[in-house]
Design a protein around this motif. Structure first.
Motif, PDB file in Angstrom:
ATOM      1  N   UNK A  44       0.980  -5.821   3.431  1.00  0.00           N
ATOM      2  CA  UNK A  44       0.274  -5.394   2.216  1.00  0.00           C
ATOM      3  C   UNK A  44       0.007  -6.604   1.335  1.00  0.00           C
ATOM      4  N   UNK A  45      -1.245  -6.743   0.922  1.00  0.00           N
ATOM      5  CA  UNK A  45      -1.692  -7.864   0.102  1.00  0.00           C
ATOM      6  C   UNK A  45      -1.846  -7.399  -1.345  1.00  0.00           C
ATOM      7  N   UNK A  46      -0.950  -7.856  -2.227  1.00  0.00           N
ATOM      8  CA  UNK A  46      -0.963  -7.426  -3.621  1.00  0.00           C
ATOM      9  C   UNK A  46      -2.164  -7.984  -4.383  1.00  0.00           C
ATOM     10  N   UNK A  52      -2.809  -4.107   6.169  1.00  0.00           N
ATOM     11  CA  UNK A  52      -3.228  -4.270   7.555  1.00  0.00           C
ATOM     12  C   UNK A  52      -2.100  -3.721   8.423  1.00  0.00           C
ATOM     13  N   UNK A  53      -2.425  -2.744   9.280  1.00  0.00           N
ATOM     14  CA  UNK A  53      -1.415  -2.022  10.047  1.00  0.00           C
ATOM     15  C   UNK A  53      -1.589  -2.324  11.528  1.00  0.00           C
ATOM     16  N   UNK A  54      -0.500  -2.810  12.143  1.00  0.00           N
ATOM     17  CA  UNK A  54      -0.491  -3.149  13.561  1.00  0.00           C
ATOM     18  C   UNK A  54       0.413  -2.157  14.286  1.00  0.00           C
ATOM     19  N   UNK A  55      -0.147  -1.485  15.306  1.00  0.00           N
ATOM     20  CA  UNK A  55       0.530  -0.342  15.901  1.00  0.00           C
ATOM     21  C   UNK A  55       0.825  -0.559  17.386  1.00  0.00           C
ATOM     22  N   UNK A  70      -5.724  -3.250  15.062  1.00  0.00           N
ATOM     23  CA  UNK A  70      -5.116  -2.918  13.762  1.00  0.00           C
ATOM     24  C   UNK A  70      -6.105  -2.177  12.856  1.00  0.00           C
ATOM     25  N   UNK A  71      -5.551  -1.513  11.851  1.00  0.00           N
ATOM     26  CA  UNK A  71      -6.393  -0.832  10.883  1.00  0.00           C
ATOM     27  C   UNK A  71      -6.260  -1.506   9.523  1.00  0.00           C
ATOM     28  N   UNK A  72      -7.352  -1.467   8.761  1.00  0.00           N
ATOM     29  CA  UNK A  72      -7.373  -2.047   7.426  1.00  0.00           C
ATOM     30  C   UNK A  72      -7.477  -0.924   6.409  1.00  0.00           C
ATOM     31  N   UNK A  73      -6.598  -0.934   5.396  1.00  0.00           N
ATOM     32  CA  UNK A  73      -6.533   0.126   4.395  1.00  0.00           C
ATOM     33  C   UNK A  73      -6.813  -0.467   3.018  1.00  0.00           C
ATOM     34  N   UNK A  74      -7.616   0.219   2.233  1.00  0.00           N
ATOM     35  CA  UNK A  74      -7.914  -0.245   0.877  1.00  0.00           C
ATOM     36  C   UNK A  74      -6.850   0.236  -0.108  1.00  0.00           C
ATOM     37  N   UNK A  75      -5.613  -0.108   0.188  1.00  0.00           N
ATOM     38  CA  UNK A  75      -4.469   0.261  -0.644  1.00  0.00           C
ATOM     39  C   UNK A  75      -3.258  -0.502  -0.134  1.00  0.00           C
ATOM     40  N   UNK A  76      -2.268  -0.715  -1.011  1.00  0.00           N
ATOM     41  CA  UNK A  76      -1.028  -1.329  -0.542  1.00  0.00           C
ATOM     42  C   UNK A  76      -0.091  -0.274   0.043  1.00  0.00           C
ATOM     43  N   UNK A  77      -0.511   0.999   0.046  1.00  0.00           N
ATOM     44  CA  UNK A  77       0.327   2.085   0.538  1.00  0.00           C
ATOM     45  C   UNK A  77      -0.222   2.596   1.867  1.00  0.00           C
ATOM     46  N   UNK A 149       2.996 -11.850  -3.499  1.00  0.00           N
ATOM     47  CA  UNK A 149       1.684 -11.812  -2.832  1.00  0.00           C
ATOM     48  C   UNK A 149       1.657 -10.801  -1.694  1.00  0.00           C
ATOM     49  N   UNK A 150       2.644 -10.891  -0.779  1.00  0.00           N
ATOM     50  CA  UNK A 150       2.649 -10.001   0.376  1.00  0.00           C
ATOM     51  C   UNK A 150       3.956  -9.220   0.467  1.00  0.00           C
ATOM     52  N   UNK A 151       3.857  -8.005   0.984  1.00  0.00           N
ATOM     53  CA  UNK A 151       5.025  -7.255   1.435  1.00  0.00           C
ATOM     54  C   UNK A 151       4.806  -6.943   2.904  1.00  0.00           C
ATOM     55  N   UNK A 152       5.808  -7.220   3.717  1.00  0.00           N
ATOM     56  CA  UNK A 152       5.742  -6.913   5.140  1.00  0.00           C
ATOM     57  C   UNK A 152       6.750  -5.811   5.432  1.00  0.00           C
TER      58      UNK A 152
END
Length: 247
Positions: A44-46, A52-55, A70-77, A149-152
């Motif tokens: 998650x990019x603050x 960005x989700x890697x599955x 991977x999928x890109x989400x317009x949210x940090x959640x 900046x980032x949460x992993x």
């Protein structure tokens, strides 16, 4: 949901001085965790309010959509993942993340990288049954503005599924191999039936007026119960985190 608003206010970067860390480098790190550990990896990019989700195959076992990977989400959640977490554990997860943020914010910048969150939570799988999942979270701070900046976040199916149905939430010092904060947060043992009802509604994002209507009690009674919940669940040096969660 009140607690999400509080977390957003704290986590999302509002600094005019932008962080220059290379997002592509950290996306590669997230991908490596997914490939090497078989963990669903969420970066998650603050700064941009994106994730960005890697599955790996773990995602399929948990019934997640594998079409975009991977999928890109317009949210940090990572909403698709979060909605699979048991409602009780979801609230505890948010509270614990606030506490982790408060702890990191109080520390000197040079030692923040030593700390992470380690939790065991219940998540629904592809068969709509709850399974224990190991959740880890790391914070990466900007050397340019000192902001988060980032949460992993990593989600990995736990090896041991035989433990009692109580979730663990810990903050650990990885450099020393020490548990800094450990909470069972088993509300069943310390809250009354009415307080548990109110806590459930709070976790679902309802305001005191709405809760009062659901339970046919006054707003003042709801407020008193909410204050009792805060007092009963307080732990050393983190009362403010609980207050931030509920108000």
């Amino acid at each position: 949901m009140e607690i999400i608003e509080k977390l957003n206010n704290k986590l999302l970067d509002q600094s005019s001085r932008k962080c220059k860390l290379d997002i592509e480098e950290y996306k590669q790190r997230a991908l490596m965790y997914a490939e090497m550990e078989g963990a669903i990896s969420v970066l998650s990019d603050m700064q941009s309010d994106k994730s960005y989700v890697y599955k790996p195959k773990t995602a399929w076992e948990l019934g997640l959509n594998m079409q975009e990977n991977p999928s890109e989400i317009n949210s940090i959640w990572e909403e698709e993942i979060i909605k699979k977490i048991h409602p009780d554990d979801r609230l505890k997860k948010y509270i614990h993340e606030l506490r982790f943020y408060e702890l990191m914010d109080s520390m000197d910048a040079e030692i923040r990288a030593d700390y992470s969150v380690l939790s065991k939570i219940r998540m629904e799988d592809k068969n709509n049954e709850y399974r224990f999942v190991k959740h880890r979270m790391f914070y990466i701070y900007s050397p340019d503005n000192g902001k988060l900046r980032f949460a992993l976040c990593l989600y990995q199916i736990a090896m041991d599924q035989t433990l009692p149905s109580v979730s663990d939430f810990m903050i650990i010092n990885m450099a020393k191999g020490e548990v800094i904060v450990k909470d069972k947060l088993n509300y069943q043992n310390i809250l009354s039936k009415r307080e548990l009802e109110i806590l459930k509604y709070v976790g679902e994002g309802y305001a005191s007026k709405e809760i009062a209507g659901f339970l046919s009690i006054s707003i003042n009674t709801v407020s008193r119960h909410r204050q009792n919940i805060l007092e009963k669940l307080k732990v050393k040096n983190s009362v403010q985190a609980f207050k931030d969660s509920f108000y």
